[in-house]
Design a protein around this motif. Structure first.
Motif, PDB file in Angstrom:
ATOM      1  N   PHE A 180      69.754  63.176  38.557  1.00  0.00           N
ATOM      2  CA  PHE A 180      68.539  63.628  37.877  1.00  0.00           C
ATOM      3  C   PHE A 180      68.452  62.990  36.494  1.00  0.00           C
ATOM      4  N   ASP A 181      67.298  63.206  35.877  1.00  0.00           N
ATOM      5  CA  ASP A 181      67.066  62.692  34.531  1.00  0.00           C
ATOM      6  C   ASP A 181      67.277  63.783  33.472  1.00  0.00           C
ATOM      7  N   GLY A 182      66.700  64.961  33.694  1.00  0.00           N
ATOM      8  CA  GLY A 182      66.717  66.014  32.674  1.00  0.00           C
ATOM      9  C   GLY A 182      68.040  66.784  32.648  1.00  0.00           C
ATOM     10  N   ALA A 183      68.490  67.124  31.423  1.00  0.00           N
ATOM     11  CA  ALA A 183      69.767  67.825  31.270  1.00  0.00           C
ATOM     12  C   ALA A 183      69.744  69.197  31.951  1.00  0.00           C
ATOM     13  N   GLU A 184      68.623  69.918  31.820  1.00  0.00           N
ATOM     14  CA  GLU A 184      68.560  71.260  32.416  1.00  0.00           C
ATOM     15  C   GLU A 184      68.561  71.184  33.941  1.00  0.00           C
ATOM     16  N   LYS A 186      70.006  68.803  35.676  1.00  0.00           N
ATOM     17  CA  LYS A 186      71.387  68.448  36.040  1.00  0.00           C
ATOM     18  C   LYS A 186      72.246  69.709  36.118  1.00  0.00           C
ATOM     19  N   ALA A 187      72.122  70.540  35.059  1.00  0.00           N
ATOM     20  CA  ALA A 187      72.931  71.768  35.006  1.00  0.00           C
ATOM     21  C   ALA A 187      72.581  72.693  36.173  1.00  0.00           C
ATOM     22  N   MET A 188      71.282  72.795  36.484  1.00  0.00           N
ATOM     23  CA  MET A 188      70.835  73.668  37.583  1.00  0.00           C
ATOM     24  C   MET A 188      71.397  73.180  38.924  1.00  0.00           C
ATOM     25  N   ALA A 205      76.380  62.850  36.555  1.00  0.00           N
ATOM     26  CA  ALA A 205      76.423  61.840  35.489  1.00  0.00           C
ATOM     27  C   ALA A 205      75.762  62.394  34.237  1.00  0.00           C
ATOM     28  N   SER A 206      76.351  62.079  33.081  1.00  0.00           N
ATOM     29  CA  SER A 206      75.817  62.553  31.806  1.00  0.00           C
ATOM     30  C   SER A 206      76.267  61.621  30.688  1.00  0.00           C
ATOM     31  N   GLY A 207      75.280  61.021  30.004  1.00  0.00           N
ATOM     32  CA  GLY A 207      75.627  60.152  28.879  1.00  0.00           C
ATOM     33  C   GLY A 207      75.702  58.701  29.304  1.00  0.00           C
ATOM     34  N   ALA A 235      72.452  60.736  25.013  1.00  0.00           N
ATOM     35  CA  ALA A 235      71.232  61.153  25.688  1.00  0.00           C
ATOM     36  C   ALA A 235      70.154  60.092  25.506  1.00  0.00           C
TER      37      ALA A 235
ATOM     38  N   ALA B  29      71.116  76.500  28.746  1.00  0.00           N
ATOM     39  CA  ALA B  29      70.308  75.899  29.819  1.00  0.00           C
ATOM     40  C   ALA B  29      70.865  74.544  30.257  1.00  0.00           C
ATOM     41  N   GLY B  63      70.433  64.322  28.700  1.00  0.00           N
ATOM     42  CA  GLY B  63      69.416  63.747  29.579  1.00  0.00           C
ATOM     43  C   GLY B  63      69.587  62.251  29.795  1.00  0.00           C
TER      44      GLY B  63
END
Lengths: 268, 65
Positions: A180-184, A186-188, A205-207, A235, B29, B63
């Motif tokens: 995914f693109d959005g951090a929230e 990804k977490a979900m 993946a993150s960063g 980010a 979140a 993100g």
């Protein structure tokens, strides 16, 4: 004497020439490669020569392509990859590149999921073509994967992934890629899939934005059956856009983690 | 009270997971939390009281993809 024709061993009479073999086994072939080099003139074949005969423009059969891939990867590795099913949540910069890598190595089945369409700005890093702008990403990606390897089975889910459909969409996967693109988001996804399928590996993946040094992107184990790729901090932001090189590095970390898991090895 | 966060001991944490995230400056979140080896749903961050010896793995996402 023994020779290899399109990676399959076969017996040939001593003194057989390349053109005689072609006339016998594949009269229509117009590209003859002997031990890695295209042959323009007839030659005498020798023990253990490796010959590839191709008819330009003709798509190899499933069996032929499989023999070529098995020879490249060694047969045991190929068989394990072919049995694998991998889910890809998000078909943007990460997901499209992971899918291309896994299709090329012959992972048997890919489940693609994305709600978005191809936009011009995506072309700086995502594995689409300019004539695919406006198409759903899952359809465009499936079309591109079929052109790379028509024998990989590709299922496409065109829609939003939410808490209540993630377990169903990816019910059959051996490994899931979070792309995914959005951090929230990804977490979900990570929370939902790990709670529903704790026994199945997830690679997130993150960063990976910008153009910081390549070696800051790593693969690390971040929990049971959970792996995280990236530098952990960079980010997407003004001055740190998402660009093909670093997104590609992270995507290929993810793809290699899948490969290692399908072969029974630890990704870290 | 001492808990373990991402493999490192932390003394005097907040009373619950939601408070701990605030203490660590993390956006609830954007995190995934493993609490004593089980994934913890975000609806339960506030209700999950911390006890001595608890182990947490907290991943914060940024993100980009």
């Amino acid at each position: 004497m023994r020779i290899f024709l399109n990676e399959e061993p076969r017996e040939a009479a001593a003194g057989t020439t390349l053109f005689a073999l072609r006339d016998e086994v594949r009269p229509g072939a117009d590209l003859l490669i002997v031990n890695g080099f295209p042959a323009a003139v007839d030659v005498q074949l020798a023990e253990d020569d490796r010959i590839v005969m191709i008819r330009r423009g003709e798509i190899p059969s499933a069996d032929e392509l499989e023999a070529l891939m098995a020879a490249r990867h060694t047969p045991g590795v190929h068989a394990r990859l072919k049995r694998g099913t991998v889910g890809i949540a998000g078909c943007g910069g990460l997901g499209s590149a992971v899918a291309v890598a896994l299709a090329r190595i012959g992972v048997g089945r890919l489940i693609l999921a994305d709600f978005d369409v191809v936009e011009p700005s995506n072309l700086n890093r995502q594995q689409f073509f300019v004539d695919q702008i406006g198409l759903p990403k899952v359809d465009a990606l499936k079309a591109n994967l079929v052109r790379i390897n028509p024998y990989v089975k590709v299922a496409a889910f065109y829609g939003r992934l939410e808490r209540d459909n993630i377990p169903q969409v990816f019910a059959l996967v051996d490994v899931l890629i979070e792309a995914f693109d959005g951090a929230e988001q990804k977490a979900m996804l990570v929370e939902t899939f790990r709670a529903a399928c704790p026994e199945r590996p997830l690679i997130a993946a993150s960063g990976l934005a910008g153009h910081a040094a390549s070696n800051t992107i790593v693969t690390r184990r971040a929990g049971r059956n959970f792996y995280l790729v990236g530098d952990g901090t960079t980010a997407a932001a003004p001055g740190q856009g998402l660009m093909a090189p670093r997104v590609g590095i992270a995507a290929h970390h993810q793809a290699n983690a899948v490969l290692r898991l399908l072969l029974g090895e630890e990704p870290e | 009270m001492t808990i373990i966060v991402n493999g490192t001991a932390k003394s005097d944490p907040a009373a619950d997971v939601a408070g701990l995230l605030t203490q660590l400056g993390l956006d609830p979140a954007r995190v995934a939390v493993e609490y004593n080896r089980n994934i913890l749903a975000r609806e339960r961050f506030a209700a999950t009281t911390l006890a001595d010896g608890d182990e947490l793995e907290i991943v914060q996402f940024v993100g980009g993809g």
